[in-house]
Motif scaffolding. Structure first.
Motif, short mmCIF file in Angstrom:
data_model
loop_
_atom_site.label_atom_id
_atom_site.label_comp_id
_atom_site.label_asym_id
_atom_site.label_seq_id
_atom_site.Cartn_x
_atom_site.Cartn_y
_atom_site.Cartn_z
N ARG A 97 93.73 3.00 -18.10
CA ARG A 97 94.45 1.77 -17.82
C ARG A 97 95.93 2.05 -17.57
O ARG A 97 96.53 2.90 -18.21
CB ARG A 97 94.31 0.77 -18.97
CG ARG A 97 92.88 0.45 -19.36
CD ARG A 97 92.83 -0.48 -20.56
NE ARG A 97 93.18 -1.83 -20.18
CZ ARG A 97 93.59 -2.76 -21.04
NH1 ARG A 97 93.73 -2.45 -22.31
NH2 ARG A 97 93.86 -3.98 -20.64
N TYR A 98 96.49 1.29 -16.64
CA TYR A 98 97.94 1.28 -16.40
C TYR A 98 98.41 -0.16 -16.53
O TYR A 98 97.78 -1.08 -15.99
CB TYR A 98 98.28 1.81 -15.01
CG TYR A 98 99.67 1.45 -14.58
CD1 TYR A 98 100.77 2.19 -15.01
CD2 TYR A 98 99.90 0.34 -13.76
CE1 TYR A 98 102.05 1.83 -14.64
CE2 TYR A 98 101.18 -0.02 -13.39
CZ TYR A 98 102.26 0.74 -13.82
OH TYR A 98 103.53 0.38 -13.46
N GLN A 99 99.51 -0.35 -17.23
CA GLN A 99 100.03 -1.71 -17.41
C GLN A 99 101.51 -1.76 -17.11
O GLN A 99 102.28 -0.89 -17.52
CB GLN A 99 99.78 -2.19 -18.84
CG GLN A 99 100.10 -3.67 -19.05
CD GLN A 99 99.65 -4.17 -20.42
OE1 GLN A 99 100.28 -3.90 -21.43
NE2 GLN A 99 98.52 -4.88 -20.46
N GLY A 100 101.91 -2.77 -16.36
CA GLY A 100 103.32 -3.00 -16.05
C GLY A 100 103.70 -4.42 -16.40
O GLY A 100 102.93 -5.37 -16.17
N LEU A 101 104.88 -4.59 -16.99
CA LEU A 101 105.37 -5.91 -17.38
C LEU A 101 106.13 -6.56 -16.24
O LEU A 101 106.87 -5.90 -15.51
CB LEU A 101 106.26 -5.81 -18.62
CG LEU A 101 105.59 -5.30 -19.90
CD1 LEU A 101 106.58 -5.27 -21.04
CD2 LEU A 101 104.38 -6.18 -20.26
N ILE A 102 105.98 -7.87 -16.10
CA ILE A 102 106.62 -8.64 -15.04
C ILE A 102 107.78 -9.41 -15.62
O ILE A 102 107.63 -10.15 -16.60
CB ILE A 102 105.61 -9.61 -14.39
CG1 ILE A 102 104.43 -8.83 -13.82
CG2 ILE A 102 106.28 -10.44 -13.31
CD1 ILE A 102 103.30 -9.73 -13.34
N ASP A 103 108.95 -9.26 -15.02
CA ASP A 103 110.13 -10.00 -15.41
C ASP A 103 109.98 -11.44 -14.92
O ASP A 103 109.82 -11.68 -13.72
CB ASP A 103 111.36 -9.34 -14.79
CG ASP A 103 112.66 -10.03 -15.20
OD1 ASP A 103 112.60 -11.03 -15.96
OD2 ASP A 103 113.73 -9.58 -14.76
N LEU A 104 110.03 -12.41 -15.84
CA LEU A 104 109.81 -13.80 -15.48
C LEU A 104 111.09 -14.56 -15.19
O LEU A 104 111.07 -15.79 -15.08
CB LEU A 104 109.04 -14.49 -16.61
CG LEU A 104 107.63 -13.97 -16.86
CD1 LEU A 104 107.00 -14.67 -18.05
CD2 LEU A 104 106.76 -14.12 -15.62
N GLN A 105 112.19 -13.87 -15.06
CA GLN A 105 113.47 -14.53 -14.79
C GLN A 105 113.66 -14.76 -13.29
O GLN A 105 114.74 -14.55 -12.73
CB GLN A 105 114.62 -13.69 -15.34
CG GLN A 105 114.53 -13.41 -16.82
CD GLN A 105 114.43 -14.69 -17.66
OE1 GLN A 105 115.21 -15.61 -17.48
NE2 GLN A 105 113.48 -14.72 -18.57
N HIS A 106 112.62 -15.21 -12.63
CA HIS A 106 112.68 -15.45 -11.19
C HIS A 106 111.89 -16.72 -10.88
O HIS A 106 111.15 -17.24 -11.71
CB HIS A 106 112.12 -14.25 -10.43
CG HIS A 106 112.89 -12.99 -10.67
ND1 HIS A 106 113.96 -12.62 -9.90
CD2 HIS A 106 112.77 -12.04 -11.63
CE1 HIS A 106 114.46 -11.49 -10.36
NE2 HIS A 106 113.75 -11.11 -11.41
#
Length: 299
Positions: free
Chosen positions: A127-136
């Motif tokens: 598995r690969y996981q990336g976090l998404i910045d929600l300041q958009h």
């Protein structure tokens, strides 16, 4: 021109003149199957549809072995949102929430919100996981920023959903595609962005894929690849449910049997499949000493 599939389909395309690759996803029956599982408030209904379209959209230009999911958790009224597309084009999704749900539903206003993209094969623990910045602005803007940061390439994403359809369009500037003309055309990306900006949500939702692409990019030497079929589908199984029950331990399984008259029923929240276990089944699953970990997403 041969008529291409209209609903539940993923189209990959290349704008050769501009050196831009793209993916267009249009969901009909698959989205309606997911949306019909619960009485979602309007704002959440739209967000779930956009997330489901996005989960398929993001598979368009990667080699996928397993599934790609978009998952949001928060301590607010929207507790969970989950959308997934696997390498067979099977989609599923759900959301859990408490009333009252804010409307408009702003991602950056959700308390303790975490959104992640997970790619890989859970069964093989890859598995690969990336976090998404929600300041958009919204889900599309947040995903655009994610791709700019992770791939250092501009991206443009449009998402829309209503009662009948969920649609996504993604464009990425590719430095090595499009040939000499694209390399010499400094304005190519800006031109594509401006063309795409003329597309409203209603047109995105109500226009067949090949018509939409021709209307927008017919002067850009658009090359459309073989479409990829999509459909609602769930990867739940008795084996996965058994692993989940085993992970609970003997005390909890015994308590569930006592409370339910020596029968345990597990209902998949994605597809409503029912799995039944009696006391003999429970004793058998608990007798296995080496228990695999339970899946993280609900069955």
């Amino acid at each position: 021109m041969e008529t291409l599939p209209v609903d539940d389909v993923l189209h990959r395309f290349l704008l050769e003149r501009a050196g831009v690759r793209g993916t267009l996803v249009r969901l009909g029956p698959a989205w309606r199957e997911v949306a019909g599982r619960a009485d979602y408030p309007p704002a959440l209904h739209a967000l779930l549809g956009e997330s489901l379209a996005a989960s398929a959209l993001l598979t368009g230009n990667i080699k996928l072995d397993g599934a790609l999911s978009i998952e949001l958790k928060s301590s607010g009224a929207l507790r969970l949102l989950f959308a997934e597309c696997n390498d067979q084009g099977r989609l599923r999704g759900l959301a859990r929430w408490n009333e009252p749900l804010p409307d408009p539903l702003a991602l950056d206003a959700l308390p303790d919100a975490i959104m992640a993209i997970t790619i890989g094969n859970v069964d093989r623990d890859q598995r690969y996981q990336g976090l998404i910045d929600l300041q958009h602005a919204g889900l599309a803007g947040s995903l655009e920023n994610y791709f700019v940061k992770s791939e250092q390439l501009p991206a443009r994403i449009l998402l829309a959903a209503d009662d009948g359809y969920a649609v996504g369009l993604m464009l990425q500037k590719m430095p090595d595609e499009g040939g000499r003309d694209a390399a010499l055309d400094d304005d190519a990306w800006n031109r594509i962005v401006h063309l795409t900006a003329t597309l409203g949500a209603d047109e995105l939702l109500n226009t067949a894929p090949e018509q939409l692409l021709y209307r927008l990019y017919h002067e850009e030497s658009a090359r459309l690849f073989e479409p990829h079929a999509l459909a609602f589908g769930c990867n739940c199984s008795r084996e996965r449910v058994t692993a989940m029950l085993r992970s609970l331990g003997r005390d909890e399984v015994e308590a569930a049997l006592v409370a339910r008259g020596d029968q345990i029923e597990v209902i998949c929240e994605f597809c409503a499949q029912r799995y039944h276990y009696d006391r003999i089944d429970a004793e058998h699953l608990l007798s296995v000493s080496a228990a695999p970990a339970a899946p993280e997403t609900p069955q």
